[in-house]
Write a protein that holds these residues in place. Structure first.
Motif, short mmCIF file in Angstrom:
data_model
loop_
_atom_site.label_atom_id
_atom_site.label_comp_id
_atom_site.label_asym_id
_atom_site.label_seq_id
_atom_site.Cartn_x
_atom_site.Cartn_y
_atom_site.Cartn_z
N ARG A 1 34.83 61.17 12.34
CA ARG A 1 36.28 61.31 12.55
C ARG A 1 36.57 60.93 14.00
O ARG A 1 35.64 60.82 14.81
CB ARG A 1 36.74 62.75 12.27
N PRO A 2 37.82 60.69 14.34
CA PRO A 2 38.13 60.28 15.71
C PRO A 2 37.61 61.27 16.75
O PRO A 2 37.79 62.48 16.62
CB PRO A 2 39.66 60.23 15.72
N GLY A 3 36.91 60.73 17.74
CA GLY A 3 36.43 61.57 18.83
C GLY A 3 35.19 62.37 18.53
O GLY A 3 34.86 63.30 19.27
N ALA A 4 34.47 62.04 17.46
CA ALA A 4 33.28 62.82 17.10
C ALA A 4 32.22 61.91 16.50
O ALA A 4 32.50 60.85 15.95
CB ALA A 4 33.65 63.92 16.10
N VAL A 5 30.97 62.36 16.61
CA VAL A 5 29.82 61.67 16.02
C VAL A 5 29.08 62.66 15.13
O VAL A 5 28.84 63.80 15.52
CB VAL A 5 28.86 61.14 17.11
N CYS A 6 28.74 62.21 13.93
CA CYS A 6 27.95 63.03 13.01
C CYS A 6 26.56 62.41 12.91
O CYS A 6 26.42 61.22 12.64
CB CYS A 6 28.61 63.10 11.63
N ILE A 7 25.53 63.23 13.14
CA ILE A 7 24.15 62.78 13.01
C ILE A 7 23.52 63.53 11.82
O ILE A 7 23.59 64.76 11.75
CB ILE A 7 23.35 63.04 14.29
N ARG A 8 22.94 62.77 10.92
CA ARG A 8 22.34 63.34 9.71
C ARG A 8 20.84 63.04 9.68
O ARG A 8 20.38 62.07 10.27
CB ARG A 8 23.01 62.76 8.46
N TRP A 9 20.12 63.89 8.95
CA TRP A 9 18.68 63.69 8.76
C TRP A 9 18.25 64.37 7.48
O TRP A 9 18.96 65.23 6.94
CB TRP A 9 17.89 64.24 9.95
N ASP A 10 17.09 63.97 6.97
CA ASP A 10 16.53 64.63 5.79
C ASP A 10 15.76 65.87 6.21
O ASP A 10 15.01 65.84 7.20
CB ASP A 10 15.59 63.67 5.04
N ASN A 11 15.95 66.94 5.48
CA ASN A 11 15.27 68.19 5.80
C ASN A 11 13.80 68.10 5.41
O ASN A 11 13.46 68.08 4.23
CB ASN A 11 15.96 69.35 5.06
N ASN A 12 12.93 68.03 6.41
CA ASN A 12 11.48 67.97 6.15
C ASN A 12 10.78 69.28 6.50
O ASN A 12 9.60 69.30 6.86
CB ASN A 12 10.85 66.81 6.91
N SER A 13 11.52 70.38 6.41
CA SER A 13 10.92 71.70 6.68
C SER A 13 9.75 71.95 5.75
O SER A 13 9.80 71.63 4.56
CB SER A 13 11.98 72.79 6.48
N GLY A 14 8.69 72.53 6.29
CA GLY A 14 7.50 72.83 5.50
C GLY A 14 6.49 71.71 5.46
O GLY A 14 5.37 71.89 4.96
N ILE A 15 6.84 70.54 5.97
CA ILE A 15 5.90 69.43 6.05
C ILE A 15 5.27 69.43 7.44
O ILE A 15 5.96 69.31 8.45
CB ILE A 15 6.60 68.09 5.78
N GLY A 16 3.95 69.54 7.48
CA GLY A 16 3.28 69.66 8.77
C GLY A 16 3.68 70.94 9.47
O GLY A 16 3.69 72.02 8.87
#
Length: 279
Positions: free
Chosen positions: A125-140
């Motif tokens: 949205r204006p004035g903002a950045v969204c950063i996404r990632w895959d949840n790899n909890s429990g791996i390693g």
């Protein structure tokens, strides 16, 4: 170079004749002054100095973030110097004199904690950045409670903003508000993780991940209600104009096709047209 252990001399710093004394990490060092060179502007020296300036200009706006995220590598040098060394040797591209930072190769954090999986960024949205990632909890050694560390760098303004403890790995995304001056600029985004429980010294390496480059994105301009874009009128003004024009064209259609009564009312139409011209 010689090391002077703490004793009757205590901490020493300064220059004596051709010897320079410094104190780092609680230890005293003495080294000889460099010899004077008649030609200090060889091509190799000029190249190194320019690369040095490029790296320093890039890292300086994020030095506070670096001191946290490289703390596990601050053994024989401080955290900033560790980040400088890695960037200098692995993230500068181009030929003299056109050196530039290779943003995907930069590591703004380093450690052995599991990093982000498939990070990506978008201007949500204006004035903002969204950063996404895959949840790899429990791996390693990745855990759901690991905290996201986000850094957003603006090369046009040479400024960086960052967050270190606001979102957990399991949440899979984070939205970051950027300063108004970033709007319309292209920014580069980095994502790393750190353990929720603080650690110190060399153990910090296990508590912080290598950063991942999430990509670059241009910050959306705010075209919301009551704000101006590229010198045009505000959206509320545009809506008023549109309403008046709609009314005008309805009257015009009625004048030519439908309403004999309005066709006779020339003053009515002239008043509406005058209102449009004055906007």
């Amino acid at each position: 170079m010689e090391i002077v252990k703490s004793g009757i001399l205590g901490r020493i710093s300064g220059k004596v004749n051709d010897a320079v004394w410094v104190n780092r990490g609680g230890k005293n060092y003495v080294r000889k002054l460099p010899e004077h060179f008649k030609d200090a502007n060889t091509e190799l020296q000029a190249t190194q100095r320019l690369k040095f300036a490029v790296v320093m200009g890039f890292l300086k706006p994020m030095k506070d973030f670096i001191h946290i995220c490289y703390s596990g590598y601050a053994m024989k040098m401080n955290a900033f110097n560790a980040a400088f060394s890695h960037t200098f040797h692995h993230a500068v591209t181009g030929e003299y004199p056109d050196f530039v930072i290779d943003y995907p190769s930069v590591l703004v954090s380093r450690g052995s904690l599991a990093g982000a999986l498939n990070p990506a960024c978008e201007s949500s949205r204006p004035g903002a950045v969204c950063i996404r990632w895959d949840n790899n909890s429990g791996i390693g050694n990745a855990s759901e409670s690991d905290l996201a560390m986000v850094l957003i760098y603006n090369p046009d303004k040479r400024k960086a903003i960052y967050l270190t403890d606001s979102t957990k790995r399991a949440e899979g995304s984070i939205e970051v508000e950027v300063p108004p001056e970033f709007v319309g600029d292209t920014v580069h985004c980095y994502l790393g993780f750190m353990k929720s429980k603080p650690t110190f010294g060399r153990k910090t390496r296990d508590a912080i991940s290598d950063s991942r480059y999430a990509g670059s994105i241009r910050i959306m301009r705010d075209k919301g209600w009551g704000t101006k874009d590229k010198g045009q009128g505000t959206r509320d003004e545009e809506r008023v104009k549109r309403k008046l024009f709609d009314g005008y064209f309805n009257d015009l259609a009625a004048y030519f096709f439908f309403s004999p009564q309005r066709r006779e009312d020339a003053n009515y139409l002239s008043q509406r047209m005058t209102r449009i011209v004055l906007i």
